[in-house]
Write an enzyme that holds these catalytic residues in place. Structure first.
Site, PDB file in Angstrom:
ATOM      1  N   SER A  25       0.849  -1.190   0.000  1.00 56.15           N
ATOM      2  CA  SER A  25       0.000   0.000   0.000  1.00 56.15           C
ATOM      3  C   SER A  25       0.878   1.230   0.000  1.00 56.15           C
ATOM      4  O   SER A  25       2.101   1.140  -0.079  1.00 56.15           O
ATOM      5  CB  SER A  25      -0.906   0.045   1.236  1.00 56.15           C
ATOM      6  N   TYR A  58      -2.707   1.064  -3.501  1.00 57.12           N
ATOM      7  CA  TYR A  58      -3.896   1.649  -2.885  1.00 57.12           C
ATOM      8  C   TYR A  58      -3.476   2.490  -1.690  1.00 57.12           C
ATOM      9  O   TYR A  58      -2.409   2.291  -1.112  1.00 57.12           O
ATOM     10  CB  TYR A  58      -4.909   0.570  -2.483  1.00 57.12           C
TER      11      TYR A  58
END
Length: 128
Positions: A25, A58
């Site tokens: 991430s 993300y």
């Protein structure tokens, strides 16, 4: 018809952490997330200004007010501490929203990853 449009951009953020063994991430200071209209788990594209790398991951929340930009998991291999990156997200926008004045959220930050300004468009590029 829908168009794939730039929705959010954090421009010239400095990478503060690279955590190879953290779950993948990109942790982003919560102040920057909110200013750019990004939410947790939203897909983001990251473009490394220093080395030209471009990749997707993300967003997750980083500590508010910290200036954190932490590339985690395999993304940690795509940058070094201090590299400048552009973080962007895109959205499908229908013609009616565009005609009603829909605009992206562009956030410009300083050397400490603090907000120094906002815009809702990229200026016309001129040959001078």
């Amino acid at each position: 018809m829908q168009r794939h449009m730039l929705k959010s951009k954090i421009h010239r953020a400095a990478v503060t952490h690279c955590e190879l063994h953290y779950e993948g991430s990109c942790a982003i200071d919560e102040d920057l997330l909110e200013a750019a209209g990004l939410i947790e788990n939203e897909r983001i594209d990251i473009w490394n200004i220093n080395n030209g790398e471009r990749f997707s991951t993300y967003a997750i929340k980083g500590e508010r007010g910290s200036g954190m930009i932490s590339l985690n998991g395999s993304a940690a291999r795509r940058a070094q501490l201090g590299d400048l990156v552009i973080i962007a997200a895109f959205a499908m926008v229908d013609e009616a929203e565009l005609q009603a004045g829909w605009k992206p959220k562009l956030v410009f930050i300083d050397e400490g990853n603090k907000i120094k300004g906002h815009r809702d468009h990229v200026p016309t590029q001129n040959w001078t």
